[in-house]
Write a protein that holds these residues in place. Sequence first.
Motif, PDB file in Angstrom:
ATOM      1  N   PRO A  57      20.493  -2.419 -10.882  1.00  0.00           N
ATOM      2  CA  PRO A  57      19.520  -3.440 -10.476  1.00  0.00           C
ATOM      3  C   PRO A  57      18.564  -2.952  -9.391  1.00  0.00           C
ATOM      4  O   PRO A  57      17.369  -3.283  -9.434  1.00  0.00           O
ATOM      5  N   TRP A  58      19.056  -2.171  -8.433  1.00  0.00           N
ATOM      6  CA  TRP A  58      18.160  -1.696  -7.381  1.00  0.00           C
ATOM      7  C   TRP A  58      17.112  -0.741  -7.938  1.00  0.00           C
ATOM      8  O   TRP A  58      15.949  -0.778  -7.558  1.00  0.00           O
ATOM      9  N   ARG A  59      17.530   0.123  -8.858  1.00  0.00           N
ATOM     10  CA  ARG A  59      16.556   1.039  -9.467  1.00  0.00           C
ATOM     11  C   ARG A  59      15.541   0.267 -10.297  1.00  0.00           C
ATOM     12  O   ARG A  59      14.369   0.652 -10.353  1.00  0.00           O
ATOM     13  N   LYS A  60      15.961  -0.814 -10.921  1.00  0.00           N
ATOM     14  CA  LYS A  60      15.001  -1.647 -11.644  1.00  0.00           C
ATOM     15  C   LYS A  60      13.981  -2.254 -10.672  1.00  0.00           C
ATOM     16  O   LYS A  60      12.799  -2.392 -11.009  1.00  0.00           O
ATOM     17  N   CYS A  61      14.443  -2.609  -9.485  1.00  0.00           N
ATOM     18  CA  CYS A  61      13.504  -3.095  -8.461  1.00  0.00           C
ATOM     19  C   CYS A  61      12.469  -2.035  -8.142  1.00  0.00           C
ATOM     20  O   CYS A  61      11.277  -2.328  -8.002  1.00  0.00           O
ATOM     21  N   ARG A  62      12.905  -0.802  -8.039  1.00  0.00           N
ATOM     22  CA  ARG A  62      11.998   0.296  -7.727  1.00  0.00           C
ATOM     23  C   ARG A  62      10.982   0.496  -8.849  1.00  0.00           C
ATOM     24  O   ARG A  62       9.794   0.726  -8.607  1.00  0.00           O
ATOM     25  N   VAL A  63      11.446   0.395 -10.099  1.00  0.00           N
ATOM     26  CA  VAL A  63      10.535   0.557 -11.239  1.00  0.00           C
ATOM     27  C   VAL A  63       9.556  -0.613 -11.306  1.00  0.00           C
ATOM     28  O   VAL A  63       8.363  -0.428 -11.571  1.00  0.00           O
ATOM     29  N   ALA A  64      10.043  -1.830 -11.055  1.00  0.00           N
ATOM     30  CA  ALA A  64       9.175  -3.015 -11.089  1.00  0.00           C
ATOM     31  C   ALA A  64       8.060  -2.926 -10.056  1.00  0.00           C
ATOM     32  O   ALA A  64       6.983  -3.501 -10.237  1.00  0.00           O
ATOM     33  N   ARG A  65       8.306  -2.187  -8.962  1.00  0.00           N
ATOM     34  CA  ARG A  65       7.322  -2.042  -7.894  1.00  0.00           C
ATOM     35  C   ARG A  65       6.547  -0.727  -7.977  1.00  0.00           C
ATOM     36  O   ARG A  65       5.813  -0.387  -7.047  1.00  0.00           O
ATOM     37  N   SER A 223      13.626 -13.305  -9.099  1.00  0.00           N
ATOM     38  CA  SER A 223      14.683 -13.746  -8.199  1.00  0.00           C
ATOM     39  C   SER A 223      14.161 -14.718  -7.154  1.00  0.00           C
ATOM     40  O   SER A 223      12.969 -14.744  -6.839  1.00  0.00           O
ATOM     41  N   VAL A 224      15.085 -15.482  -6.569  1.00  0.00           N
ATOM     42  CA  VAL A 224      14.737 -16.441  -5.532  1.00  0.00           C
ATOM     43  C   VAL A 224      14.309 -15.753  -4.241  1.00  0.00           C
ATOM     44  O   VAL A 224      13.636 -16.351  -3.400  1.00  0.00           O
ATOM     45  N   ILE A 225      14.685 -14.490  -4.065  1.00  0.00           N
ATOM     46  CA  ILE A 225      14.378 -13.747  -2.847  1.00  0.00           C
ATOM     47  C   ILE A 225      14.461 -12.264  -3.164  1.00  0.00           C
ATOM     48  O   ILE A 225      15.146 -11.859  -4.107  1.00  0.00           O
ATOM     49  N   SER A 226      13.787 -11.444  -2.387  1.00  0.00           N
ATOM     50  CA  SER A 226      13.867 -10.003  -2.580  1.00  0.00           C
ATOM     51  C   SER A 226      15.238  -9.493  -2.143  1.00  0.00           C
ATOM     52  O   SER A 226      15.899 -10.109  -1.293  1.00  0.00           O
ATOM     53  N   PRO A 227      15.708  -8.371  -2.684  1.00  0.00           N
ATOM     54  CA  PRO A 227      16.994  -7.814  -2.229  1.00  0.00           C
ATOM     55  C   PRO A 227      17.014  -7.534  -0.727  1.00  0.00           C
ATOM     56  O   PRO A 227      18.022  -7.771  -0.070  1.00  0.00           O
ATOM     57  N   ARG A 249      21.503 -10.884  -9.500  1.00  0.00           N
ATOM     58  CA  ARG A 249      21.361 -10.964 -10.963  1.00  0.00           C
ATOM     59  C   ARG A 249      19.897 -11.182 -11.333  1.00  0.00           C
ATOM     60  O   ARG A 249      19.520 -12.130 -12.027  1.00  0.00           O
ATOM     61  N   LEU A 250      19.065 -10.281 -10.861  1.00  0.00           N
ATOM     62  CA  LEU A 250      17.613 -10.427 -10.976  1.00  0.00           C
ATOM     63  C   LEU A 250      16.981  -9.658 -12.123  1.00  0.00           C
ATOM     64  O   LEU A 250      15.768  -9.706 -12.315  1.00  0.00           O
ATOM     65  N   THR A 251      17.794  -8.956 -12.913  1.00  0.00           N
ATOM     66  CA  THR A 251      17.231  -8.165 -14.002  1.00  0.00           C
ATOM     67  C   THR A 251      16.918  -9.034 -15.218  1.00  0.00           C
ATOM     68  O   THR A 251      17.475 -10.137 -15.381  1.00  0.00           O
TER      69      THR A 251
END
Length: 318
Positions: A57-65, A223-227, A249-251
Motif C-alpha cells: 500500500p505504501w508503494r502504491k501511494c508513491r506511484v499515485a503521487r 482514503s479519509v486521510i493521508s498515511p 485499506r486505501l488501495t
Amino acid sequence: MQTYLDFEKGLAEIEGKAEELRAMARQDESVKVEEEAAALDAKAAEMLAELYADLTPWRKCRVARHPDRPHALDVIDALFDEYTPLAGDRGFAEDAAVVGGLARFRDRPVVVFGHEKGADTRSRIHRNFGMARPEGYRKAVRLMDLADRMGLPVITLVDTAGAYPGKGAEERGQSEAIARSTEKCLQIKVPLVSVIIGEGGSGGAVAFATADRVAMLEHSIYSVISPEGCASILWKDSEKMREAAEALRLTAQDLYKLKVIDRIIDEPVGGAHRDRELTMARTGSAIAAMLSEVDAMGPDQRLAARRRKVLEMGRQGL
C-alpha cells in the motif's frame, strides 16, 4: 527523462546502462550494442513486472503521487473534444486547483471537472498542488447545477491530497463548501461518474466522487486521510506512514472489495506514467461503460440508487 521512485533504484541502473550503450552507438556507428542493450531491456522489463506485481500500500501511494503521472488536464486533453473551460465560483474567486467546463466525450455533450495538480514547479504552485479552496468546490457546485439544468452527464476526475487547510480557506467556509458539493452530487438527476486518477484524499475527494459509479486507476489511492497524517495522529510519528497505509485499506483492490468503488482500471506495467496513451484508452473505455450503465436508469431511479449506494458504502467486505 524518466523519474524513478526510491524502490526502483535497481531498475534505474539497468535502464540507464541500456541508454548509455545506445548513446555510445549514436556517437559512433561502428559500435555494435544491439544485443547487449536488448538483453538489458529484457532484464529491466522482468524487474519492472516483478516490482509492480505485488506493490505494498505504501508503494502504491508513491506511484499515485508520481510526478509524471497524468493529471486531470491530461485526461481532458486526451479524451474530450471541444473543451470549454469555465472559471470562478461567482462569489469570491477562481480556484486554479479545480478545472472544468463543457466538453464532448465521444461526441456526447458533457460537463467535466476535476482537481489539477500541475506538471512542473510553477504550475504546481499555481494549482496549489491540487488542493482546492472553498471557491473551487463552489465552482464545482455551479458546474453541477449547469449540467442538471441542461441535462448533461457529469464526469469528475479526482486527484488531490485533500482540501486546502489554510487559514483563509477556513475563514471562507471550507467544510461548508465541501459539504455543499457533496450534497449537490446527491441532488442532481443527470448521470454522474467519477474516476480517481491519482490521490483521493479526505472530504476534498468525496466532494467530487459521490457518484453513480466510481472507478479507480489500479495504483491510485482513496482514503479519509493521508498515511502521513494518520501516522501523526495515531502514533505521533509521521514516519510510521507505511503501517498507516496498510491499516487504512486505501488501495483500489481493497476499496473494490469494500464496495466503495465499482471498478478498477488496469494500468500499464510500471504505472500510468509509463504508457499514457494506453492509460487514456482504458480510462476512456471505463468512463463510457459507466455512463452506459447509468444511462439505463430513469432520473429518479438513478438518484435513489446513488443515495442508497452512499448509505451502504463499506458495509460489505469488512
